[in-house]
Design a protein around this motif. Structure first.
Motif, PDB file in Angstrom:
ATOM      1  N   LEU A   1       0.261  -7.256  12.256  1.00 28.17           N
ATOM      2  CA  LEU A   1      -0.019  -5.904  12.722  1.00 28.17           C
ATOM      3  C   LEU A   1      -1.235  -5.893  13.651  1.00 28.17           C
ATOM      4  N   LEU A   2      -2.200  -6.744  13.366  1.00 33.27           N
ATOM      5  CA  LEU A   2      -3.420  -6.779  14.168  1.00 33.27           C
ATOM      6  C   LEU A   2      -3.285  -7.553  15.468  1.00 33.27           C
ATOM      7  N   ASN A   3      -2.245  -8.344  15.583  1.00 32.24           N
ATOM      8  CA  ASN A   3      -2.056  -9.147  16.821  1.00 32.24           C
ATOM      9  C   ASN A   3      -1.309  -8.397  17.871  1.00 32.24           C
TER      10      ASN A   3
ATOM     11  N   PRO B   1       5.796  -3.837   7.030  1.00 27.17           N
ATOM     12  CA  PRO B   1       6.723  -4.093   5.924  1.00 27.17           C
ATOM     13  C   PRO B   1       5.977  -4.248   4.597  1.00 27.17           C
ATOM     14  N   TYR B   2       6.659  -3.874   3.525  1.00 31.94           N
ATOM     15  CA  TYR B   2       6.060  -3.964   2.196  1.00 31.94           C
ATOM     16  C   TYR B   2       7.154  -4.179   1.160  1.00 31.94           C
ATOM     17  N   SER B   3       6.733  -4.575  -0.021  1.00 32.19           N
ATOM     18  CA  SER B   3       7.628  -4.706  -1.170  1.00 32.19           C
ATOM     19  C   SER B   3       7.146  -3.740  -2.232  1.00 32.19           C
ATOM     20  N   GLN B   4       8.078  -3.222  -2.993  1.00 27.60           N
ATOM     21  CA  GLN B   4       7.692  -2.342  -4.086  1.00 27.60           C
ATOM     22  C   GLN B   4       7.996  -3.037  -5.400  1.00 27.60           C
ATOM     23  N   ARG B   5       6.986  -3.150  -6.229  1.00 23.38           N
ATOM     24  CA  ARG B   5       7.112  -3.755  -7.551  1.00 23.38           C
ATOM     25  C   ARG B   5       6.669  -2.724  -8.570  1.00 23.38           C
ATOM     26  N   GLY B   6       7.637  -2.174  -9.294  1.00 21.19           N
ATOM     27  CA  GLY B   6       7.301  -1.083 -10.210  1.00 21.19           C
ATOM     28  C   GLY B   6       6.835   0.094  -9.381  1.00 21.19           C
ATOM     29  N   GLY B   7       5.670   0.628  -9.691  1.00 21.25           N
ATOM     30  CA  GLY B   7       5.120   1.731  -8.924  1.00 21.25           C
ATOM     31  C   GLY B   7       4.178   1.296  -7.814  1.00 21.25           C
ATOM     32  N   ARG B   8       3.978  -0.018  -7.663  1.00 16.05           N
ATOM     33  CA  ARG B   8       3.026  -0.525  -6.671  1.00 16.05           C
ATOM     34  C   ARG B   8       3.719  -0.982  -5.401  1.00 16.05           C
ATOM     35  N   ARG B   9       3.127  -0.670  -4.288  1.00 14.55           N
ATOM     36  CA  ARG B   9       3.582  -1.203  -3.005  1.00 14.55           C
ATOM     37  C   ARG B   9       2.672  -2.370  -2.664  1.00 14.55           C
ATOM     38  N   LEU B  10       3.272  -3.502  -2.351  1.00 15.12           N
ATOM     39  CA  LEU B  10       2.502  -4.688  -1.997  1.00 15.12           C
ATOM     40  C   LEU B  10       2.776  -5.055  -0.542  1.00 15.12           C
ATOM     41  N   ILE B  11       1.719  -5.338   0.178  1.00 13.44           N
ATOM     42  CA  ILE B  11       1.796  -5.670   1.594  1.00 13.44           C
ATOM     43  C   ILE B  11       1.359  -7.113   1.745  1.00 13.44           C
ATOM     44  N   ARG B  12       2.246  -7.909   2.342  1.00  9.11           N
ATOM     45  CA  ARG B  12       1.940  -9.330   2.509  1.00  9.11           C
ATOM     46  C   ARG B  12       0.813  -9.519   3.522  1.00  9.11           C
ATOM     47  N   ALA B  13      -0.009 -10.526   3.273  1.00 12.27           N
ATOM     48  CA  ALA B  13      -1.132 -10.823   4.165  1.00 12.27           C
ATOM     49  C   ALA B  13      -0.644 -11.130   5.572  1.00 12.27           C
ATOM     50  N   ASP B  14       0.469 -11.852   5.703  1.00 10.07           N
ATOM     51  CA  ASP B  14       0.961 -12.178   7.044  1.00 10.07           C
ATOM     52  C   ASP B  14       1.429 -10.932   7.797  1.00 10.07           C
ATOM     53  N   ALA B  15       1.899  -9.910   7.074  1.00 14.13           N
ATOM     54  CA  ALA B  15       2.297  -8.664   7.724  1.00 14.13           C
ATOM     55  C   ALA B  15       1.067  -7.926   8.274  1.00 14.13           C
ATOM     56  N   LEU B  16      -0.030  -7.970   7.524  1.00 13.40           N
ATOM     57  CA  LEU B  16      -1.269  -7.356   8.004  1.00 13.40           C
ATOM     58  C   LEU B  16      -1.791  -8.078   9.241  1.00 13.40           C
ATOM     59  N   LYS B  17      -1.751  -9.415   9.192  1.00 16.44           N
ATOM     60  CA  LYS B  17      -2.222 -10.200  10.341  1.00 16.44           C
ATOM     61  C   LYS B  17      -1.354  -9.954  11.570  1.00 16.44           C
TER      62      LYS B  17
END
Length: 60
Positions: free
Chosen positions: A58-60, A40-56
Motif C-alpha cells: 500500500l505504501l509503495n 486486503p485483509y482476513s477475518q478471523r472470528g471478530g478480528r480483521r487481520l492485515i498482512r504486513a506485505d499488504a501494508l508495505k
C-alpha cells in the motif's frame, strides 16, 4: 486508542489498530481502505487481520 510506541514491524499480520499505528493513519482510514478493496485483509472470528506485505504494498 493511540499507541505509546509503534508496533513491531517484523510481525506477519496486524490488527486494524496496529496497522493504523504502523503507517500513521487513522483506524477510519484503514477501514475505508479495506472496504474499497485497496487493502486486503482476513477475518478471523471478530478480528480483521492485515498482512504486513499488504501494508508495505500500500505504501509503495
Amino acid at each position: 486508542m493511540p499507541y505509546a510506541h509503534k508496533p513491531d514491524v517484523d510481525k506477519l499480520a496486524f490488527t486494524v489498530d496496529e496497522a493504523a499505528a504502523a503507517i500513521s493513519v487513522s483506524r477510519r482510514q484503514i477501514y475505508y481502505l479495506m472496504k474499497s478493496g485497496d487493502l486486503p485483509y482476513s477475518q478471523r472470528g471478530g478480528r480483521r487481520l492485515i498482512r504486513a506485505d499488504a501494508l508495505k504494498a500500500l505504501l509503495n
